[in-house]
Design a protein around this motif. Structure first.
Motif, short mmCIF file in Angstrom:
data_model
loop_
_atom_site.label_atom_id
_atom_site.label_comp_id
_atom_site.label_asym_id
_atom_site.label_seq_id
_atom_site.Cartn_x
_atom_site.Cartn_y
_atom_site.Cartn_z
N ALA A 43 19.33 -25.36 -21.04
CA ALA A 43 20.39 -25.12 -22.03
C ALA A 43 20.41 -23.67 -22.47
N THR A 44 19.25 -23.05 -22.58
CA THR A 44 19.22 -21.64 -22.99
C THR A 44 19.95 -20.77 -21.97
N GLY A 45 19.90 -21.16 -20.71
CA GLY A 45 20.63 -20.43 -19.68
C GLY A 45 22.13 -20.43 -19.90
N HIS A 46 22.63 -21.50 -20.49
CA HIS A 46 24.07 -21.59 -20.77
C HIS A 46 24.51 -20.54 -21.79
N PHE A 47 23.59 -20.14 -22.63
CA PHE A 47 23.91 -19.15 -23.67
C PHE A 47 23.52 -17.73 -23.24
N MET A 48 22.46 -17.62 -22.44
CA MET A 48 22.01 -16.30 -21.99
C MET A 48 22.82 -15.79 -20.79
N PHE A 49 23.22 -16.69 -19.91
CA PHE A 49 23.91 -16.32 -18.67
C PHE A 49 25.31 -16.92 -18.61
N PHE A 50 25.99 -16.98 -19.73
CA PHE A 50 27.29 -17.66 -19.79
C PHE A 50 28.32 -17.04 -18.84
N LYS A 51 28.26 -15.73 -18.64
CA LYS A 51 29.22 -15.09 -17.74
C LYS A 51 29.02 -15.59 -16.31
N GLY A 52 27.79 -15.56 -15.83
CA GLY A 52 27.50 -16.02 -14.48
C GLY A 52 27.73 -17.51 -14.31
N MET A 53 27.40 -18.28 -15.34
CA MET A 53 27.61 -19.72 -15.27
C MET A 53 29.10 -20.05 -15.28
N SER A 54 29.89 -19.24 -15.95
CA SER A 54 31.34 -19.43 -15.93
C SER A 54 31.89 -19.20 -14.52
N MET A 55 31.26 -18.32 -13.78
CA MET A 55 31.67 -18.06 -12.40
C MET A 55 31.42 -19.26 -11.49
N MET A 56 30.56 -20.18 -11.92
CA MET A 56 30.23 -21.35 -11.13
C MET A 56 31.34 -22.39 -11.14
N TYR A 116 24.15 -16.78 -10.82
CA TYR A 116 24.59 -16.94 -12.21
C TYR A 116 23.82 -16.06 -13.18
N GLN A 117 22.59 -15.70 -12.85
CA GLN A 117 21.81 -14.87 -13.77
C GLN A 117 22.31 -13.43 -13.78
N LYS A 118 22.78 -12.95 -12.64
CA LYS A 118 23.28 -11.57 -12.56
C LYS A 118 24.80 -11.50 -12.61
N ALA A 119 25.47 -12.66 -12.57
CA ALA A 119 26.94 -12.74 -12.55
C ALA A 119 27.50 -11.93 -11.38
#
Length: 150
Positions: A43-56, A116-119
């Motif tokens: 869940a923390t990844g959803h807030f820390m890497f939201f830009k890269g996760m949005s690309m998913m 997702y971590q680097k977007a």
């Protein structure tokens, strides 16, 4: 790989801690503690890497950032819900459905080489799915055994 490491290491640590303090092993409780820790971690990844996760998420899906934040919140709620006896089974079934629903975004991101971590578009690609799909199934079985079947 990190979520699996969190899951297994927290499982072992909680299993031993419960044995030391209660005098017996409680596999199901240890499994739920481990799943909860893993869910908080992811869940923390959803807030820390939201830009890269949005690309998913594919282009046709609106409100990508909001969906990423919402799924992070849902993971936190599930991490708590698997401990509440009145909602544990419902939470577990919803969590299994959640794992099924996020699989297409993992497939999409692998096909498009999303990191997702680097977007960026420099991710592992299709080979990642050889690990990710069995991992998703493993998570579903883990939740089923620890929160529904026990």
């Amino acid at each position: 790989m990190k979520p699996l490491f969190i899951l297994l290491s927290v499982f072992c640590a909680s299993l031993l801690t419960i044995k030391i303090f209660r005098g017996n092993f409680n596999f199901y409780l240890s499994m739920r503690i481990a799943m909860s820790a893993m869910l908080i971690f992811t869940a923390t990844g959803h807030f820390m890497f939201f830009k890269g996760m949005s690309m998913m998420l594919p282009e046709f899906i609106p409100f990508k950032t909001e969906i990423v934040y919402l799924t992070g919140i849902l993971e936190i709620l599930a991490a708590v819900g698997i401990f509440v006896p009145e909602i544990r089974i419902t939470t577990a079934w919803l969590l299994i459905i959640f794992f099924i629903l996020i699989l297409p975004s993992n497939i999409f991101s692998a096909i498009n080489h999303i990191d997702y971590q680097k977007a960026t578009f420099n991710g592992d690609g299709i080979s990642y799915l050889w690990f990710r799909i069995p991992l998703q199934i493993f998570f579903m079985i883990w939740v089923y055994l620890s929160a529904i079947k026990f």
